[in-house]
Design a protein around this motif. Structure first.
Motif, short mmCIF file in Angstrom:
data_model
loop_
_atom_site.label_atom_id
_atom_site.label_comp_id
_atom_site.label_asym_id
_atom_site.label_seq_id
_atom_site.Cartn_x
_atom_site.Cartn_y
_atom_site.Cartn_z
N PRO A 1 7.62 9.07 5.26
CA PRO A 1 7.93 10.50 5.21
C PRO A 1 7.94 11.05 3.78
CG PRO A 1 9.54 9.34 6.55
CD PRO A 1 8.69 8.31 5.89
N ALA A 2 8.18 10.20 2.80
CA ALA A 2 8.24 10.66 1.41
C ALA A 2 6.87 11.09 0.89
CB ALA A 2 8.81 9.55 0.52
N THR A 3 5.80 10.44 1.36
CA THR A 3 4.46 10.74 0.84
C THR A 3 3.52 11.30 1.90
OG1 THR A 3 3.61 8.53 1.32
CG2 THR A 3 4.63 8.87 -0.84
N GLY A 4 3.88 11.17 3.16
CA GLY A 4 2.99 11.58 4.24
C GLY A 4 1.94 10.53 4.60
N GLN A 5 1.98 9.39 3.94
CA GLN A 5 1.02 8.31 4.23
C GLN A 5 1.40 7.63 5.54
OE1 GLN A 5 -1.75 7.42 2.19
NE2 GLN A 5 -1.19 9.42 1.39
N ARG A 6 0.40 7.05 6.20
CA ARG A 6 0.64 6.35 7.45
C ARG A 6 -0.34 5.20 7.57
NH1 ARG A 6 0.03 9.97 12.17
NH2 ARG A 6 -0.57 8.18 13.38
N ILE A 7 0.08 4.19 8.30
CA ILE A 7 -0.79 3.06 8.62
C ILE A 7 -0.74 2.90 10.13
CG2 ILE A 7 -1.21 0.60 8.36
CD1 ILE A 7 0.17 0.75 5.63
N ASP A 8 -1.89 3.05 10.77
CA ASP A 8 -1.98 2.83 12.21
C ASP A 8 -2.15 1.32 12.41
OD1 ASP A 8 -1.76 5.52 13.04
OD2 ASP A 8 -3.82 5.87 12.39
N LEU A 9 -1.07 0.66 12.74
CA LEU A 9 -1.00 -0.80 12.74
C LEU A 9 -1.87 -1.45 13.80
CD1 LEU A 9 2.82 -0.96 12.13
CD2 LEU A 9 1.03 -1.44 10.45
N ALA B 1 0.83 -1.21 0.00
CA ALA B 1 0.00 0.00 0.00
C ALA B 1 0.87 1.26 0.00
CB ALA B 1 -0.93 -0.01 1.21
N LEU B 2 1.90 1.28 0.81
CA LEU B 2 2.78 2.44 0.86
C LEU B 2 3.61 2.57 -0.41
CD1 LEU B 2 3.96 2.23 4.58
CD2 LEU B 2 2.25 3.77 3.60
N ALA B 3 4.08 1.45 -0.94
CA ALA B 3 4.88 1.48 -2.17
C ALA B 3 4.04 1.95 -3.36
CB ALA B 3 5.46 0.10 -2.45
N ARG B 4 2.78 1.56 -3.40
CA ARG B 4 1.89 1.98 -4.49
C ARG B 4 1.76 3.51 -4.51
NH1 ARG B 4 -1.92 -1.65 -4.04
NH2 ARG B 4 -2.83 -0.66 -2.22
N GLU B 5 1.65 4.11 -3.34
CA GLU B 5 1.54 5.57 -3.26
C GLU B 5 2.84 6.23 -3.73
OE1 GLU B 5 -0.32 9.10 -2.94
OE2 GLU B 5 -1.26 7.14 -2.67
N ARG B 6 3.97 5.64 -3.40
CA ARG B 6 5.25 6.18 -3.88
C ARG B 6 5.34 6.08 -5.39
NH1 ARG B 6 10.40 4.75 0.03
NH2 ARG B 6 9.66 5.91 1.83
N MET B 7 4.90 4.96 -5.95
CA MET B 7 4.95 4.79 -7.41
C MET B 7 4.07 5.82 -8.10
SD MET B 7 5.21 0.62 -7.86
CE MET B 7 4.12 0.68 -9.23
N LYS B 8 2.90 6.10 -7.53
CA LYS B 8 2.00 7.11 -8.11
C LYS B 8 2.68 8.47 -8.19
CE LYS B 8 -2.39 5.79 -6.15
NZ LYS B 8 -3.52 6.34 -5.38
N ARG B 9 3.53 8.75 -7.23
CA ARG B 9 4.20 10.05 -7.16
C ARG B 9 5.58 10.04 -7.81
NH1 ARG B 9 2.47 12.55 -1.36
NH2 ARG B 9 0.36 11.73 -1.34
N GLN C 1 14.22 6.43 0.35
CA GLN C 1 13.96 6.97 1.68
C GLN C 1 13.29 5.91 2.54
OE1 GLN C 1 11.80 10.64 1.71
NE2 GLN C 1 11.99 10.89 3.91
N PRO C 2 13.80 5.70 3.75
CA PRO C 2 13.23 4.67 4.61
C PRO C 2 11.86 5.07 5.17
CG PRO C 2 15.00 5.81 5.75
CD PRO C 2 14.97 6.35 4.35
N PHE C 3 11.09 4.06 5.54
CA PHE C 3 9.85 4.26 6.28
C PHE C 3 10.22 4.47 7.73
CE2 PHE C 3 8.63 1.32 2.80
CZ PHE C 3 7.72 2.15 2.14
N GLU C 4 9.29 4.99 8.52
CA GLU C 4 9.51 5.14 9.95
C GLU C 4 8.49 4.31 10.71
OE1 GLU C 4 9.45 9.21 11.18
OE2 GLU C 4 11.28 9.69 10.08
N LEU C 5 8.98 3.49 11.60
CA LEU C 5 8.14 2.70 12.48
C LEU C 5 8.18 3.36 13.85
CD1 LEU C 5 6.39 0.17 12.82
CD2 LEU C 5 8.47 -1.09 13.36
N VAL C 6 7.02 3.78 14.35
CA VAL C 6 6.95 4.58 15.58
C VAL C 6 6.06 3.88 16.60
CG1 VAL C 6 6.37 6.83 16.56
CG2 VAL C 6 7.19 6.69 14.20
N ALA C 7 6.62 3.61 17.78
CA ALA C 7 5.84 3.10 18.91
C ALA C 7 5.53 4.30 19.79
CB ALA C 7 6.64 2.07 19.69
#
Length: 154
Positions: free
Chosen positions: A121-129, A90-98, A104-110
């Motif tokens: 950070p590249a697209t501003g997308q997030r997934i609340d896991l 899902a995140l990669a698809r948004e990067r490809m669209k743009r 650029q790495p993703f950020e995993l935040v606890a």
């Protein structure tokens, strides 16, 4: 007499109009919030742990999990791993669209409220896991704790 009985079961005209106006107000209010672009969710808690991660597909079908800061391989995900693959897709698809690549790495935040977020950070997308249950969120939570291992030569 049947005419009087049917009239007593009808709602008064004023009540029907009031219900209609209330429904219209609710629909207009919801539409206004949706069209404003505001997100409706609980505010994020403070970050207690953050890790920059890159994910690379390997020829054997596995996914290499790489520390985004020093390039050291942290883990290798074998087999199905449906939730992890789906979230990354899902995140990669948004990067490809743009027109963005995987550099650029993703950020995993606890967070201190127990929530876990995978952010791009590249697209501003997030997934609340945590929204996908503790088992699925645990797939990513363990990536916060794995010790680095030397990345294999390519």
């Amino acid at each position: 007499m049947s005419d009087n009985a049917s009239r007593s079961q009808d709602l008064p005209r004023a009540a029907l109009i009031a219900i209609g106006v209330l429904l219209a107000a609710v629909i207009v209010g919801v539409a206004a919030v949706r069209m404003s672009g505001q997100t409706i969710r609980a505010p994020d808690g403070d970050a207690v742990a953050t890790r920059a991660l890159r994910f690379e597909d390997r020829p054997d079908g596995s996914i290499a999990v790489i520390d985004g800061r020093d390039g050291v391989q942290l883990d290798s995900v074998q087999g199905e791993a449906g939730f992890l693959r789906g979230a990354l897709r899902a995140l990669a698809r948004e990067r490809m669209k743009r027109g963005l690549g995987p550099e650029q790495p993703f950020e995993l935040v606890a967070r201190n409220d127990g929530r876990l977020t995978l952010m791009d950070p590249a697209t501003g997308q997030r997934i609340d896991l945590e929204s996908f249950g503790p088992t699925n969120a645990g797939v990513f939570a363990r990536l916060l704790k794995v010790d680095p291992q030397q990345a294999p030569a390519r």
